[in-house]
Scaffold this motif. Structure first.
Motif, PDB file in Angstrom:
ATOM      1  N   PHE A  53      43.023  33.394  35.980  1.00 56.85           N
ATOM      2  CA  PHE A  53      43.115  34.721  35.936  1.00 56.85           C
ATOM      3  C   PHE A  53      41.925  35.441  35.702  1.00 56.85           C
ATOM      4  O   PHE A  53      41.514  36.516  36.138  1.00 56.85           O
ATOM      5  CB  PHE A  53      44.206  35.062  34.829  1.00 56.85           C
ATOM      6  N   GLY A  54      41.130  34.958  34.826  1.00 59.41           N
ATOM      7  CA  GLY A  54      39.844  35.527  34.490  1.00 59.41           C
ATOM      8  C   GLY A  54      38.631  35.652  35.570  1.00 59.41           C
ATOM      9  O   GLY A  54      38.153  36.725  35.778  1.00 59.41           O
ATOM     10  N   ARG A  55      38.636  34.645  36.421  1.00 57.06           N
ATOM     11  CA  ARG A  55      37.917  34.530  37.872  1.00 57.06           C
ATOM     12  C   ARG A  55      38.407  35.955  38.860  1.00 57.06           C
ATOM     13  O   ARG A  55      37.591  36.437  39.281  1.00 57.06           O
ATOM     14  CB  ARG A  55      37.624  33.385  38.334  1.00 57.06           C
ATOM     15  N   THR A  56      39.654  35.992  38.885  1.00 53.20           N
ATOM     16  CA  THR A  56      40.332  36.701  39.786  1.00 53.20           C
ATOM     17  C   THR A  56      40.149  38.128  39.259  1.00 53.20           C
ATOM     18  O   THR A  56      39.773  39.164  40.156  1.00 53.20           O
ATOM     19  CB  THR A  56      41.869  36.357  40.093  1.00 53.20           C
ATOM     20  N   ALA A  57      40.368  38.327  37.980  1.00 50.58           N
ATOM     21  CA  ALA A  57      40.264  39.738  37.501  1.00 50.58           C
ATOM     22  C   ALA A  57      38.713  40.206  37.655  1.00 50.58           C
ATOM     23  O   ALA A  57      38.494  41.415  37.979  1.00 50.58           O
ATOM     24  CB  ALA A  57      40.336  39.736  35.877  1.00 50.58           C
ATOM     25  N   LYS A  58      37.636  39.372  37.596  1.00 50.64           N
ATOM     26  CA  LYS A  58      36.467  39.933  37.808  1.00 50.64           C
ATOM     27  C   LYS A  58      36.014  39.965  39.141  1.00 50.64           C
ATOM     28  O   LYS A  58      35.466  41.012  39.434  1.00 50.64           O
ATOM     29  CB  LYS A  58      35.416  38.689  37.057  1.00 50.64           C
ATOM     30  N   ILE A  97      49.982  46.323  49.175  1.00 49.24           N
ATOM     31  CA  ILE A  97      48.985  45.725  49.538  1.00 49.24           C
ATOM     32  C   ILE A  97      47.992  45.277  48.401  1.00 49.24           C
ATOM     33  O   ILE A  97      47.555  44.150  48.464  1.00 49.24           O
ATOM     34  CB  ILE A  97      48.148  46.676  50.496  1.00 49.24           C
ATOM     35  N   ARG A  98      47.853  46.157  47.459  1.00 44.34           N
ATOM     36  CA  ARG A  98      46.855  45.687  46.421  1.00 44.34           C
ATOM     37  C   ARG A  98      47.391  44.388  45.521  1.00 44.34           C
ATOM     38  O   ARG A  98      46.841  43.536  45.377  1.00 44.34           O
ATOM     39  CB  ARG A  98      46.681  46.945  45.487  1.00 44.34           C
ATOM     40  N   ASP A  99      48.790  44.472  45.245  1.00 43.52           N
ATOM     41  CA  ASP A  99      49.533  43.369  44.725  1.00 43.52           C
ATOM     42  C   ASP A  99      49.234  42.173  45.393  1.00 43.52           C
ATOM     43  O   ASP A  99      49.025  41.119  44.844  1.00 43.52           O
ATOM     44  CB  ASP A  99      50.895  43.767  44.356  1.00 43.52           C
ATOM     45  N   LEU A 100      49.418  42.249  46.760  1.00 41.86           N
ATOM     46  CA  LEU A 100      49.377  40.989  47.547  1.00 41.86           C
ATOM     47  C   LEU A 100      48.080  40.416  47.705  1.00 41.86           C
ATOM     48  O   LEU A 100      47.581  39.301  47.436  1.00 41.86           O
ATOM     49  CB  LEU A 100      49.858  41.364  49.027  1.00 41.86           C
ATOM     50  N   LYS A 101      46.915  41.260  47.618  1.00 39.87           N
ATOM     51  CA  LYS A 101      45.578  40.932  47.669  1.00 39.87           C
ATOM     52  C   LYS A 101      45.030  40.064  46.263  1.00 39.87           C
ATOM     53  O   LYS A 101      44.588  39.359  46.332  1.00 39.87           O
ATOM     54  CB  LYS A 101      44.471  42.177  47.867  1.00 39.87           C
ATOM     55  N   LEU A 102      45.876  40.654  45.307  1.00 38.19           N
ATOM     56  CA  LEU A 102      45.616  40.097  43.884  1.00 38.19           C
ATOM     57  C   LEU A 102      46.003  38.856  43.679  1.00 38.19           C
ATOM     58  O   LEU A 102      45.536  37.794  43.384  1.00 38.19           O
ATOM     59  CB  LEU A 102      45.987  41.191  42.981  1.00 38.19           C
ATOM     60  N   PHE A 103      47.317  38.804  44.101  1.00 38.24           N
ATOM     61  CA  PHE A 103      48.110  37.617  44.475  1.00 38.24           C
ATOM     62  C   PHE A 103      47.378  36.562  45.173  1.00 38.24           C
ATOM     63  O   PHE A 103      47.020  35.385  44.627  1.00 38.24           O
ATOM     64  CB  PHE A 103      49.550  37.682  44.924  1.00 38.24           C
ATOM     65  N   LEU A 104      46.975  36.790  46.412  1.00 41.44           N
ATOM     66  CA  LEU A 104      46.155  35.856  47.146  1.00 41.44           C
ATOM     67  C   LEU A 104      44.957  35.197  46.602  1.00 41.44           C
ATOM     68  O   LEU A 104      44.625  34.075  46.496  1.00 41.44           O
ATOM     69  CB  LEU A 104      45.946  36.260  48.559  1.00 41.44           C
ATOM     70  N   HIS A 105      44.297  36.128  45.793  1.00 40.10           N
ATOM     71  CA  HIS A 105      42.997  35.849  45.303  1.00 40.10           C
ATOM     72  C   HIS A 105      43.240  34.669  44.247  1.00 40.10           C
ATOM     73  O   HIS A 105      42.538  33.734  44.033  1.00 40.10           O
ATOM     74  CB  HIS A 105      42.083  36.895  44.826  1.00 40.10           C
ATOM     75  N   LEU A 106      44.653  35.031  43.410  1.00 35.19           N
ATOM     76  CA  LEU A 106      44.728  34.331  42.334  1.00 35.19           C
ATOM     77  C   LEU A 106      45.300  32.894  42.684  1.00 35.19           C
ATOM     78  O   LEU A 106      44.821  31.664  42.180  1.00 35.19           O
ATOM     79  CB  LEU A 106      45.758  34.835  41.486  1.00 35.19           C
ATOM     80  N   THR A 107      45.670  32.869  44.012  1.00 36.50           N
ATOM     81  CA  THR A 107      46.151  31.361  44.333  1.00 36.50           C
ATOM     82  C   THR A 107      45.138  30.709  44.803  1.00 36.50           C
ATOM     83  O   THR A 107      45.300  29.474  45.117  1.00 36.50           O
ATOM     84  CB  THR A 107      47.114  31.613  45.849  1.00 36.50           C
ATOM     85  N   GLU A 108      43.868  31.192  45.124  1.00 36.03           N
ATOM     86  CA  GLU A 108      42.863  30.574  45.610  1.00 36.03           C
ATOM     87  C   GLU A 108      41.848  30.022  44.220  1.00 36.03           C
ATOM     88  O   GLU A 108      41.434  28.872  44.116  1.00 36.03           O
ATOM     89  CB  GLU A 108      41.883  31.432  46.444  1.00 36.03           C
TER      90      GLU A 108
END
Length: 293
Positions: free
Chosen positions: A18-23, A3-14
């Motif tokens: 990479f920097g904004r999603t990581a933050k 689930i965590r991977d999918l959440k990170l992936f979806l945020h990155l698609t938006e």
């Protein structure tokens, strides 16, 4: 895949960054990169095309995005059914945005909101994005998706959900306008332009005119809504400076009739965000929606 991977992936698609999603997701850029690589290895295909400036989804990435949205929605609904989310909110939430935003940015937000609050009814109205702030101020909408105006009213709260670059578009089919636009040294003052009536895009077009010293531009028409501008350019009526996301979400039959003049220097992108009356942020439904942005 978890689930965590999918959440990170979806945020990155938006965010496409990479920097904004990581933050935003409270991980280091290297951790984010490793988890995306792990996801790509489990799928067996690259999910993103990366360079120094942009992150773009591959065809496989688009398919995984749909899977991830559906999976997370089911997961949240399961948690809700098992009583882990507490009492459900009910009522109606009125949203206003452009047709393009209804395709490009709103679905991901609504997926998260509906997963946590499935009993809330969403009433969506579409129109010119430049009218969103006014719709919120007049209480015709509870929340609106809008480009950030240069002078944001003090009563309005605004949270950024993306950056929208502008593109200069011309007809792809042979016509006098196309011939003028693709000339080695276009005479911009002789080429008809199609403009939005108002809003952040219109102000950037005016700045573009000043940059190119176009004091008396030919205005073929002023139009409410960027989607209609794309249609008029496709018909050969003129050229236009529009948000790139509008073209990206236009039907394929329309995009095939459009050329992007990407060799032209353009103005800065504008911020896209959600706006609300600050005094209403304490209301239960609005606070719940705002907390997910």
């Amino acid at each position: 895949m978890d689930i965590r991977d999918l959440k990170l992936f979806l945020h990155l698609t938006e965010s496409r960054h990479f920097g904004r999603t990581a933050k935003a997701m409270h991980v280091s850029p290297s951790t984010l990169s490793r988890q995306i690589q792990r996801l790509e290895e489990s799928i067996g295909q690259p999910l993103f095309l990366r360079d120094n400036r942009t992150v773009q989804l591959t065809d496989a990435g688009e398919q995984v995005r749909g899977f991830a949205q559906h999976t997370l929605l089911q997961y949240q609904q399961l948690r809700h059914a098992l009583g882990q989310k507490g009492p459900s909110l009910t009522g109606e939430l009125r949203l206003f945005c452009s047709v393009t935003a209804a395709y490009s940015h709103l679905p991901a937000i609504l997926d998260r909101f509906r997963a946590q609050h499935p009993l809330v009814e969403i009433k969506l109205t579409t129109g010119d994005a430049a009218d969103a702030v006014q719709k919120v101020q007049s209480n015709e909408a509870d929340l609106g998706i809008a480009g950030r105006p240069e002078a944001l009213p003090t009563s309005i709260g605004f949270t950024k959900i993306g950056e929208i670059p502008l593109v200069l578009i011309a007809p792809a089919l042979p016509c006098p306008v196309r011939s003028q636009a693709i000339a080695p040294q276009p005479v911009w003052s002789d080429i008809p332009f199609i403009l939005p009536e108002h809003g952040p895009t219109r102000r950037r077009i005016d700045a573009w005119f000043r940059r190119h010293r176009i004091s008396n531009p030919q205005i073929y028409a002023t139009v409410s809504g960027h989607e209609a501008i794309v249609s008029m350019v496709a018909l050969g009526c003129g050229i236009a400076l529009i948000p790139g996301v509008v073209l990206e979400n236009s039907p394929e039959s329309m995009r095939s009739r459009i050329s992007v003049l990407d060799h032209i220097s353009l103005v800065a992108p504008f911020e896209l965000g959600v706006c609300v009356q600050k005094k209403r942020l304490s209301e239960t439904l609005i606070e719940a929606f705002w907390s997910l942005l």
